[in-house]
Design a protein around this motif. Structure first.
Motif, PDB file in Angstrom:
ATOM      1  N   ARG A 148       3.290  -9.423 -12.895  1.00  0.00           N
ATOM      2  CA  ARG A 148       2.248 -10.346 -11.726  1.00  0.00           C
ATOM      3  C   ARG A 148       2.328 -12.126 -12.155  1.00  0.00           C
ATOM      4  O   ARG A 148       2.858 -13.028 -11.293  1.00  0.00           O
ATOM      5  N   GLU A 149       2.870 -12.823 -13.250  1.00  0.00           N
ATOM      6  CA  GLU A 149       3.311 -13.826 -13.453  1.00  0.00           C
ATOM      7  C   GLU A 149       4.740 -14.212 -13.022  1.00  0.00           C
ATOM      8  O   GLU A 149       4.819 -15.229 -12.600  1.00  0.00           O
ATOM      9  N   HIS A 150       5.428 -13.672 -13.295  1.00  0.00           N
ATOM     10  CA  HIS A 150       6.550 -13.983 -13.104  1.00  0.00           C
ATOM     11  C   HIS A 150       7.609 -13.278 -12.014  1.00  0.00           C
ATOM     12  O   HIS A 150       8.840 -13.590 -11.602  1.00  0.00           O
ATOM     13  N   LEU A 151       7.160 -11.989 -11.608  1.00  0.00           N
ATOM     14  CA  LEU A 151       7.904 -11.049 -10.374  1.00  0.00           C
ATOM     15  C   LEU A 151       7.437 -11.207  -9.428  1.00  0.00           C
ATOM     16  O   LEU A 151       8.962 -11.540  -8.226  1.00  0.00           O
ATOM     17  N   VAL A 152       6.145 -11.186  -8.458  1.00  0.00           N
ATOM     18  CA  VAL A 152       5.414 -11.231  -7.488  1.00  0.00           C
ATOM     19  C   VAL A 152       5.213 -12.332  -7.434  1.00  0.00           C
ATOM     20  O   VAL A 152       5.205 -13.306  -7.796  1.00  0.00           O
ATOM     21  N   THR A 153       6.047 -12.796  -5.699  1.00  0.00           N
ATOM     22  CA  THR A 153       4.777 -13.872  -5.216  1.00  0.00           C
ATOM     23  C   THR A 153       3.996 -13.081  -4.204  1.00  0.00           C
ATOM     24  O   THR A 153       3.141 -14.276  -4.028  1.00  0.00           O
ATOM     25  N   ASP A 154       3.154 -11.908  -4.003  1.00  0.00           N
ATOM     26  CA  ASP A 154       2.230 -12.138  -3.467  1.00  0.00           C
ATOM     27  C   ASP A 154       1.814 -10.412  -4.123  1.00  0.00           C
ATOM     28  O   ASP A 154       2.321  -9.823  -4.556  1.00  0.00           O
ATOM     29  N   GLU A 155      -0.168 -10.588  -4.701  1.00  0.00           N
ATOM     30  CA  GLU A 155      -0.496  -9.999  -4.708  1.00  0.00           C
ATOM     31  C   GLU A 155      -1.694  -9.392  -3.620  1.00  0.00           C
ATOM     32  O   GLU A 155      -2.938 -10.123  -3.044  1.00  0.00           O
ATOM     33  N   ILE A 156      -1.614  -7.515  -3.243  1.00  0.00           N
ATOM     34  CA  ILE A 156      -2.989  -7.580  -2.161  1.00  0.00           C
ATOM     35  C   ILE A 156      -3.403  -6.232  -2.136  1.00  0.00           C
ATOM     36  O   ILE A 156      -3.006  -5.308  -2.853  1.00  0.00           O
ATOM     37  N   SER A 157      -4.854  -6.893  -1.839  1.00  0.00           N
ATOM     38  CA  SER A 157      -5.392  -5.252  -2.224  1.00  0.00           C
ATOM     39  C   SER A 157      -6.248  -5.381  -0.297  1.00  0.00           C
ATOM     40  O   SER A 157      -6.010  -5.848   0.008  1.00  0.00           O
ATOM     41  N   ILE A 158      -6.232  -3.706  -0.449  1.00  0.00           N
ATOM     42  CA  ILE A 158      -6.873  -3.009   0.965  1.00  0.00           C
ATOM     43  C   ILE A 158      -8.024  -2.979   1.236  1.00  0.00           C
ATOM     44  O   ILE A 158      -8.634  -2.294   1.965  1.00  0.00           O
ATOM     45  N   GLY A 159      -8.439  -3.297  -0.601  1.00  0.00           N
ATOM     46  CA  GLY A 159     -10.373  -2.752  -0.517  1.00  0.00           C
ATOM     47  C   GLY A 159     -10.799  -2.989  -1.917  1.00  0.00           C
ATOM     48  O   GLY A 159      -9.936  -3.035  -3.367  1.00  0.00           O
ATOM     49  N   ASP A 160     -11.778  -2.513  -1.761  1.00  0.00           N
ATOM     50  CA  ASP A 160     -12.832  -3.046  -3.136  1.00  0.00           C
ATOM     51  C   ASP A 160     -12.625  -1.699  -3.791  1.00  0.00           C
ATOM     52  O   ASP A 160     -13.837  -0.890  -3.661  1.00  0.00           O
ATOM     53  N   TYR A 161     -12.131  -0.505  -3.452  1.00  0.00           N
ATOM     54  CA  TYR A 161     -11.629   0.513  -4.268  1.00  0.00           C
ATOM     55  C   TYR A 161     -10.907   0.363  -5.567  1.00  0.00           C
ATOM     56  O   TYR A 161      -9.422  -0.137  -4.698  1.00  0.00           O
ATOM     57  N   VAL A 162     -10.242   1.951  -5.731  1.00  0.00           N
ATOM     58  CA  VAL A 162      -9.509   2.052  -7.167  1.00  0.00           C
ATOM     59  C   VAL A 162      -9.071   2.783  -6.481  1.00  0.00           C
ATOM     60  O   VAL A 162      -9.324   4.189  -5.899  1.00  0.00           O
ATOM     61  N   LEU A 163      -7.507   3.211  -6.335  1.00  0.00           N
ATOM     62  CA  LEU A 163      -6.557   4.351  -5.533  1.00  0.00           C
ATOM     63  C   LEU A 163      -6.110   5.026  -7.105  1.00  0.00           C
ATOM     64  O   LEU A 163      -6.295   3.682  -7.928  1.00  0.00           O
ATOM     65  N   THR A 164      -4.939   6.065  -7.394  1.00  0.00           N
ATOM     66  CA  THR A 164      -4.313   6.732  -7.529  1.00  0.00           C
ATOM     67  C   THR A 164      -3.323   5.768  -8.346  1.00  0.00           C
ATOM     68  O   THR A 164      -2.410   6.400  -9.069  1.00  0.00           O
ATOM     69  N   GLY A 165      -2.730   5.024  -6.958  1.00  0.00           N
ATOM     70  CA  GLY A 165      -1.414   4.288  -7.345  1.00  0.00           C
ATOM     71  C   GLY A 165      -1.538   2.813  -5.748  1.00  0.00           C
ATOM     72  O   GLY A 165      -2.146   3.878  -5.207  1.00  0.00           O
ATOM     73  N   GLY A 166      -0.066   2.783  -5.393  1.00  0.00           N
ATOM     74  CA  GLY A 166      -0.048   1.784  -4.611  1.00  0.00           C
ATOM     75  C   GLY A 166       0.579   2.590  -3.678  1.00  0.00           C
ATOM     76  O   GLY A 166       0.563   1.889  -2.241  1.00  0.00           O
ATOM     77  N   GLU A 167       1.029   3.704  -3.458  1.00  0.00           N
ATOM     78  CA  GLU A 167       1.835   3.970  -2.288  1.00  0.00           C
ATOM     79  C   GLU A 167       1.072   3.982  -1.361  1.00  0.00           C
ATOM     80  O   GLU A 167       1.670   3.666  -0.479  1.00  0.00           O
ATOM     81  N   LEU A 168      -0.171   4.344  -1.429  1.00  0.00           N
ATOM     82  CA  LEU A 168      -1.081   4.566   0.216  1.00  0.00           C
ATOM     83  C   LEU A 168      -1.276   2.971   0.485  1.00  0.00           C
ATOM     84  O   LEU A 168      -1.622   2.495   1.975  1.00  0.00           O
ATOM     85  N   GLY A 169      -1.841   2.569  -0.120  1.00  0.00           N
ATOM     86  CA  GLY A 169      -1.480   0.877   0.089  1.00  0.00           C
ATOM     87  C   GLY A 169       0.077   0.451   0.720  1.00  0.00           C
ATOM     88  O   GLY A 169       0.154  -0.503   1.551  1.00  0.00           O
TER      89      GLY A 169
END
Length: 245
Positions: free
Chosen positions: A123-144
């Motif tokens: 999070r701190e050193h690699l990514v430029t943006d963190e995105i959530s598609i909603g207030d729920y949890v999926l099994t992985g980031g692929e669907l998002g």
């Protein structure tokens, strides 16, 4: 636009990328993509990409090495650094305005995580943006990632058949979109509003504006707080409010 998707389940994404609008966009050479299994970059002899969290706790955490090396591989030799997007429930809520912002980029990298979470150094050193598609949890980031990619690609020039479609979408104007009707004019006793059959473009535009305001007021009243409303808009909304009492 070029899109890299870093995932340990590339097969989840392949079908979506090669169907419907995304397929047509590739045929028009508006974007291309590359699926990267970041497990291939693991230096662990068992090709592991996760480990137990320091301090204990449930679940496994994605380790930094495979993801850092995978991002280095897809960005090496590039003149400018791409946006590196982490799909995460803790990220900023995804909006149409964010889609429009990302649609201006030439290169996007999506990181799809699994397990309990990410090593914080990602999070701190690699990514430029963190995105959530909603207030729920999926099994992985692929669907998002697929949701975000679809919303971006459809905004690229000449991707949609009608160039007026995207600017009039819900949220693009700041309001929810007005209702739509098509043939027949009368279906099982349910009729199309007369104004849409009138041919009077000024009246149709006014009706659409008012219906958009009404729908937004009824379903997403919060969107009106920051919207630039005309005096005519305010008067119309006041009429709606008065009918409630």
């Amino acid at each position: 636009m070029h899109i890299d998707v870093l995932t340990i389940f590339p097969e989840m994404i392949e079908g979506v990328m090669n169907a419907s609008i995304l397929k047509k966009a590739q045929e028009k050479e508006k974007f291309n993509y590359n699926l990267v299994n970041f497990r291939d970059y693991s230096e662990n002899r068992h090709m592991k990409v996760d480990d137990y969290p320091y301090g204990g706790g449930a679940g496994m955490v994605l380790t930094p090495q495979p993801l850092f090396d995978a991002v280095d591989a897809v960005t090496s030799g590039k003149q400018s650094k791409p946006r590196v997007i982490l799909l995460c429930p803790q990220g900023e809520p995804y909006t149409q305005q964010k889609a429009e912002e990302l649609a201006e980029e030439d290169h996007l990298v999506f990181i799809c995580g699994h397990y309990e979470g990410y090593d914080e150094r990602i999070r701190e050193h690699l990514v430029t943006d963190e995105i959530s598609i909603g207030d729920y949890v999926l099994t992985g980031g692929e669907l998002g990632a697929m949701v975000v990619i679809d919303s971006i690609v459809r905004l690229l020039p000449d991707v949609l058949g009608n160039e007026a479609s995207a600017p009039e979408d819900s949220f693009s104007t700041g309001l929810l979109e007005h209702p739509h009707y098509t043939r027949p004019a009368d279906f099982r006793g349910m009729s199309v509003p007369d104004v849409l059959l009138s041919g009077n473009h000024a009246k149709i535009a006014k009706w659409r504006r008012q219906e958009s305001l009404k729908r937004t007021y009824e379903r997403r009243r919060d969107l009106l707080d920051d919207h630039n409303l005309s005096d005519e808009d305010r008067n119309f909304l006041n009429e709606i409010r008065q009918k409630e009492y």
